[in-house]
Design an enzyme around this catalytic site. Structure first.
Site, PDB file in Angstrom:
ATOM      1  N   HIS A  90       0.821  -1.229   0.000  1.00 40.80           N
ATOM      2  CA  HIS A  90       0.000   0.000   0.000  1.00 40.80           C
ATOM      3  C   HIS A  90       0.847   1.267   0.000  1.00 40.80           C
ATOM      4  O   HIS A  90       0.337   2.351  -0.277  1.00 40.80           O
ATOM      5  CB  HIS A  90      -0.946   0.024   1.205  1.00 40.80           C
ATOM      6  CG  HIS A  90      -1.975  -1.059   1.194  1.00 40.80           C
ATOM      7  ND1 HIS A  90      -2.870  -1.230   0.151  1.00 40.80           N
ATOM      8  CD2 HIS A  90      -2.243  -2.067   2.077  1.00 40.80           C
ATOM      9  CE1 HIS A  90      -3.653  -2.273   0.402  1.00 40.80           C
ATOM     10  NE2 HIS A  90      -3.281  -2.799   1.558  1.00 40.80           N
ATOM     11  N   ASP A 102      -2.531 -10.543  -2.476  1.00 42.85           N
ATOM     12  CA  ASP A 102      -3.096 -10.098  -1.199  1.00 42.85           C
ATOM     13  C   ASP A 102      -4.588  -9.763  -1.404  1.00 42.85           C
ATOM     14  O   ASP A 102      -5.002  -9.389  -2.499  1.00 42.85           O
ATOM     15  CB  ASP A 102      -2.335  -8.849  -0.722  1.00 42.85           C
ATOM     16  CG  ASP A 102      -2.731  -8.384   0.669  1.00 42.85           C
ATOM     17  OD1 ASP A 102      -2.008  -8.718   1.625  1.00 42.85           O
ATOM     18  OD2 ASP A 102      -3.761  -7.681   0.799  1.00 42.85           O
ATOM     19  N   HIS A 127      -6.132  -7.239  -0.491  1.00 47.51           N
ATOM     20  CA  HIS A 127      -6.316  -5.814  -0.795  1.00 47.51           C
ATOM     21  C   HIS A 127      -5.509  -5.410  -2.033  1.00 47.51           C
ATOM     22  O   HIS A 127      -4.401  -5.902  -2.247  1.00 47.51           O
ATOM     23  CB  HIS A 127      -5.862  -4.976   0.405  1.00 47.51           C
ATOM     24  CG  HIS A 127      -6.518  -5.351   1.692  1.00 47.51           C
ATOM     25  ND1 HIS A 127      -5.953  -6.250   2.591  1.00 47.51           N
ATOM     26  CD2 HIS A 127      -7.703  -4.974   2.225  1.00 47.51           C
ATOM     27  CE1 HIS A 127      -6.761  -6.391   3.626  1.00 47.51           C
ATOM     28  NE2 HIS A 127      -7.828  -5.635   3.435  1.00 47.51           N
ATOM     29  N   ASP A 147      -4.323 -12.953   3.454  1.00 42.86           N
ATOM     30  CA  ASP A 147      -5.588 -12.485   4.033  1.00 42.86           C
ATOM     31  C   ASP A 147      -6.778 -12.871   3.144  1.00 42.86           C
ATOM     32  O   ASP A 147      -7.920 -12.508   3.449  1.00 42.86           O
ATOM     33  CB  ASP A 147      -5.570 -10.973   4.337  1.00 42.86           C
ATOM     34  CG  ASP A 147      -4.861 -10.138   3.291  1.00 42.86           C
ATOM     35  OD1 ASP A 147      -4.536 -10.668   2.212  1.00 42.86           O
ATOM     36  OD2 ASP A 147      -4.629  -8.939   3.560  1.00 42.86           O
TER      37      ASP A 147
HETATM   38  N1  Q9C Z   1      -8.891  -2.128  10.890  1.00 42.91           N
HETATM   39  C1  Q9C Z   1      -2.522  -5.302   4.081  1.00 42.91           C
HETATM   40  O1  Q9C Z   1      -3.123  -6.366   4.047  1.00 42.91           O
HETATM   41  N2  Q9C Z   1      -7.712  -1.358   7.356  1.00 42.91           N
HETATM   42  N3  Q9C Z   1      -3.086  -4.176   4.540  1.00 42.91           N
HETATM   43  C2  Q9C Z   1      -8.724  -2.368   7.460  1.00 42.91           C
HETATM   44  C3  Q9C Z   1      -9.358  -2.942   9.818  1.00 42.91           C
HETATM   45  C4  Q9C Z   1      -6.785  -1.443   6.253  1.00 42.91           C
HETATM   46  C5  Q9C Z   1      -4.457  -4.148   4.982  1.00 42.91           C
HETATM   47  C6  Q9C Z   1      -9.664  -2.113   8.594  1.00 42.91           C
HETATM   48  C7  Q9C Z   1      -6.326  -2.813   5.875  1.00 42.91           C
HETATM   49  C8  Q9C Z   1      -4.956  -2.792   5.232  1.00 42.91           C
HETATM   50  C9  Q9C Z   1      -1.091  -5.241   3.668  1.00 42.91           C
HETATM   51 ZN    ZN Z   2      -4.137  -7.218   2.601  1.00 39.46          ZN
END
Ligand code: Q9C
Ligand code: ZN
Length: 343
Positions: free
Chosen positions: A160, A196, A198, A285
């Site tokens: 990200h 991933d 995301h 994930d």
């Molecule tokens: N608190 C990666 O998997 N926020 N980043 C989600 C939960 C952002 C994930 C809400 C998630 C980022 C590298």
């Molecule tokens: Zn992720």
């Protein structure tokens, strides 16, 4: 397969993160890497190596110098300007505000260099992320020296993070640093496959106008999933990079067969590209039991993923990204890597 392990990962240890306006226990925690290391060792995957320091120059090939300076000094500045504990941004230069000037105010600079409030910046974030980039460069060296593959066990994750911003638990974009270093070492074409949950917005943005690094990503549809503002199918590249970016957004709860159909489609694009190196942004994930994501892969699917990537047939560098079902993360990562090894 050899693993390069960033033992400095635990220097980045957030206790809490903002989620829906409240502080909740952090999802991206040191135990993630501990579980993976344990599983890598138990499976006898291969040697576990320490990173070799390659310095800051390869990071500056991807990130702006003033962004790296900011991250390096941010937590000390947070404390010296009245902050307590982990640092969080509070103001961002959205549309109609200027982002071409660097403010003097620390709070304003933190907003300039970030994309969300869900990424705690801790006392050891820079040290851990910097060491992770070094681990990535060390593993790249193994592949450049002729190894078929290597795995980078690190956190915080990277995909990200953009050229000049952090977010999504990421500070230094390890995949981008490795891809650029591979180009600088003389490889003509590098492909990045991001699996991933995301979308890897930072990686996409860094290479969006370039034809020498192809970015392909399978991820939760950004209309409902983080990072929301990038990752749509119509993002195909810009300028010289037109045709070298491919997004496969998938709906929440997607069938595993449909996920693998998208993987095949992404790999078909990369086969046509004929890269000299494949970098896999390996987030697990996508696991059915993940606490913040909504796909349904499980151990057999992770193994199949590794087998499919092996059949692609390129030298392959796996980099750890997300995965928040802490007790299952080691099993899931090893399933991908062992699946790759058996092909
Ligand atoms: N608190 C990666 O998997 N926020 N980043 C989600 C939960 C952002 C994930 C809400 C998630 C980022 C590298
Ligand atoms: Zn992720």
């Amino acid at each position: 397969m050899q693993t390069v392990f960033n033992a400095g990962h635990a220097l980045h240890a957030a206790t809490h993160e903002f989620f829906r306006g409240r502080l909740v226990p952090a999802f991206e925690v040191p135990a993630r890497a501990d579980y993976i290391l344990q599983a890598v060792r138990a499976a006898g995957l291969g040697e576990v190596l320490a990173p070799v320091d390659h310095g800051r120059a390869p990071l500056e090939r991807v990130h702006s110098a003033r962004y790296l300076d900011f991250i390096e000094g941010a937590h000390a500045e947070w404390l010296s300007t009245g902050g307590e504990g982990d640092a969080f941004p509070a103001v961002w230069p959205v549309r109609s505000l200027r982002s071409d000037l660097e403010p003097i105010s620390f709070a304003a600079r933190m907003g300039l260099y970030s994309m969300d409030s869900g990424t705690p910046l801790t006392a050891g974030s820079w040290a851990a992320a910097h060491a992770g980039a070094q681990a990535s460069l060390t593993a790249l060296d193994l592949v450049l020296a002729g190894e078929r593959s290597a795995y980078v066990l690190t956190r915080p994750p990277g995909h990200h993070a953009g050229a000049d911003f952090f977010g999504g638990y990421c500070f230094i974009n390890n995949a981008a640093v490795a891809a650029q270093a591979a180009r600088d070492a003389g490889l003509a074409r590098v492909a990045i496959l991001d699996v991933d949950y995301h979308h890897g917005n930072g990686t996409q943005a860094i290479f969006y106008d370039r034809a020498d690094v192809f970015f392909a990503s399978l991820h939760g549809d950004p209309r409902t999933e983080y990072p929301f503002f990038l990752g749509h199918a119509d993002e195909t590249g810009a300028g010289e990079g037109v045709g070298f970016n491919a997004n496969f957004p998938l709906p929440v709860g997607v069938d595993n067969d449909d996920w693998f159909a998208a993987l095949d489609a992404a790999l078909a694009r990369l086969t046509a590209y004929q890269p000299d190196l494949l970098i896999v942004s390996l987030g697990v994930d996508t696991y059915g039991g993940d606490p913040i994501s909504h796909f349904k892969l499980d151990e057999p699917e992770f193994r199949r993923m590794g087998e499919r990537i092996a059949r692609f047939g390129a030298p392959t560098l796996f980099l750890q990204e997300g995965g928040y079902a802490t007790e299952a993360i080691g099993r899931n990562v090893v399933a991908v890597l062992a699946g790759f090894e058996t092909e």
